[in-house]
Design a protein around this motif. Structure first.
Motif, PDB file in Angstrom:
ATOM      1  N   ASP A   1       0.804  -1.214   0.000  1.00 57.87           N
ATOM      2  CA  ASP A   1       0.000   0.000   0.000  1.00 57.87           C
ATOM      3  C   ASP A   1       0.839   1.266   0.000  1.00 57.87           C
ATOM      4  OD1 ASP A   1      -2.332  -1.415  -0.052  1.00 57.87           O
ATOM      5  OD2 ASP A   1      -2.565  -1.456   2.128  1.00 57.87           O
TER       6      ASP A   1
ATOM      7  N   ASP B   1     -14.171   0.385 -17.205  1.00 56.69           N
ATOM      8  CA  ASP B   1     -13.805   1.344 -16.160  1.00 56.69           C
ATOM      9  C   ASP B   1     -12.505   2.058 -16.496  1.00 56.69           C
ATOM     10  OD1 ASP B   1     -15.982   0.836 -14.321  1.00 56.69           O
ATOM     11  OD2 ASP B   1     -15.016  -1.072 -13.885  1.00 56.69           O
TER      12      ASP B   1
ATOM     13  N   THR C   1      -9.105  14.638  -8.247  1.00 57.16           N
ATOM     14  CA  THR C   1      -9.510  13.410  -8.939  1.00 57.16           C
ATOM     15  C   THR C   1      -8.686  13.235 -10.213  1.00 57.16           C
ATOM     16  OG1 THR C   1     -11.748  13.546  -8.052  1.00 57.16           O
ATOM     17  CG2 THR C   1     -11.450  12.217 -10.040  1.00 57.16           C
TER      18      THR C   1
ATOM     19  N   THR D   1      -6.987  -0.159  -9.338  1.00 52.96           N
ATOM     20  CA  THR D   1      -8.025  -0.488  -8.358  1.00 52.96           C
ATOM     21  C   THR D   1      -7.960   0.475  -7.177  1.00 52.96           C
ATOM     22  OG1 THR D   1      -8.014  -2.812  -9.014  1.00 52.96           O
ATOM     23  CG2 THR D   1      -8.914  -2.309  -6.843  1.00 52.96           C
ATOM     24  N   ALA D   2      -6.760   0.767  -6.707  1.00 52.07           N
ATOM     25  CA  ALA D   2      -6.599   1.721  -5.604  1.00 52.07           C
ATOM     26  C   ALA D   2      -7.056   3.113  -6.025  1.00 52.07           C
ATOM     27  CB  ALA D   2      -5.151   1.742  -5.137  1.00 52.07           C
TER      28      ALA D   2
ATOM     29  N   PHE E   1      -9.337   3.837  -8.315  1.00 53.76           N
ATOM     30  CA  PHE E   1     -10.796   3.835  -8.397  1.00 53.76           C
ATOM     31  C   PHE E   1     -11.411   3.949  -7.001  1.00 53.76           C
ATOM     32  CE2 PHE E   1     -10.562   1.162 -12.540  1.00 53.76           C
ATOM     33  CZ  PHE E   1     -10.246   2.303 -13.267  1.00 53.76           C
ATOM     34  N   ALA E   2     -10.823   3.289  -6.029  1.00 54.39           N
ATOM     35  CA  ALA E   2     -11.326   3.375  -4.655  1.00 54.39           C
ATOM     36  C   ALA E   2     -11.151   4.793  -4.110  1.00 54.39           C
ATOM     37  CB  ALA E   2     -10.608   2.368  -3.761  1.00 54.39           C
ATOM     38  N   ALA E   3     -10.026   5.422  -4.436  1.00 57.59           N
ATOM     39  CA  ALA E   3      -9.736   6.769  -3.923  1.00 57.59           C
ATOM     40  C   ALA E   3     -10.658   7.830  -4.514  1.00 57.59           C
ATOM     41  CB  ALA E   3      -8.278   7.131  -4.202  1.00 57.59           C
TER      42      ALA E   3
ATOM     43  N   SER F   1     -13.796   7.237  -5.702  1.00 54.72           N
ATOM     44  CA  SER F   1     -15.121   6.606  -5.753  1.00 54.72           C
ATOM     45  C   SER F   1     -16.229   7.593  -6.121  1.00 54.72           C
ATOM     46  CB  SER F   1     -15.435   5.966  -4.402  1.00 54.72           C
ATOM     47  OG  SER F   1     -16.705   5.385  -4.425  1.00 54.72           O
TER      48      SER F   1
END
Length: 125
Positions: free
Chosen positions: A3, A45, A62, A97-98, A100-102, A104
């Protein structure tokens, strides 16, 4: 990839850094996407993230996070070489993936519509 490394990669950066990343992403995204499309489980995505990142109406933070992740995606040399079948894009998938989570919820329906139109125009690319 841990991470801490992903967190470092996803730093939005200063405006000049974002501009440099955007130029790199605009130049290299589609060739890299064509190589990765079968290995990235979320191609729609990914393309929507591209359109979100280059959309001037997207909030600066973003855009910065997405541009950092997309710049890593198009980077020819990364932690796991992309030429390795099946695992080559695994580190890119982790970073994306990280990202996209950040961010959201920041990828809008218009970005997804553009992705659908583009993917429909470029099947398998």
């Amino acid at each position: 990839m841990d991470d801490i490394k992903i967190g470092e990669i996803l730093l939005p950066g200063e405006e000049s850094e974002q501009e440099r990343r955007e130029r790199k992403v605009r130049r290299s995204f589609w060739p890299t996407f064509r190589r990765a499309v079968r290995q990235v489980p979320f191609s729609r995505d990914l393309v929507a993230a591209y359109y979100c990142a280059v959309d001037p109406q997207t909030p600066t933070r973003t855009r910065g996070i997405l541009l950092a992740a997309l710049a890593y995606f198009v980077l020819p040399l990364d932690f796991v070489p992309d030429v390795l079948a099946a695992v080559g894009f695994s580190d890119d998938v982790a970073v994306l993936t990280a990202a996209f989570a950040a961010i959201s919820g920041q990828i809008k329906e218009t970005h997804y519509r553009r992705a659908d139109e583009t993917i429909g125009d470029r099947p398998g690319e």
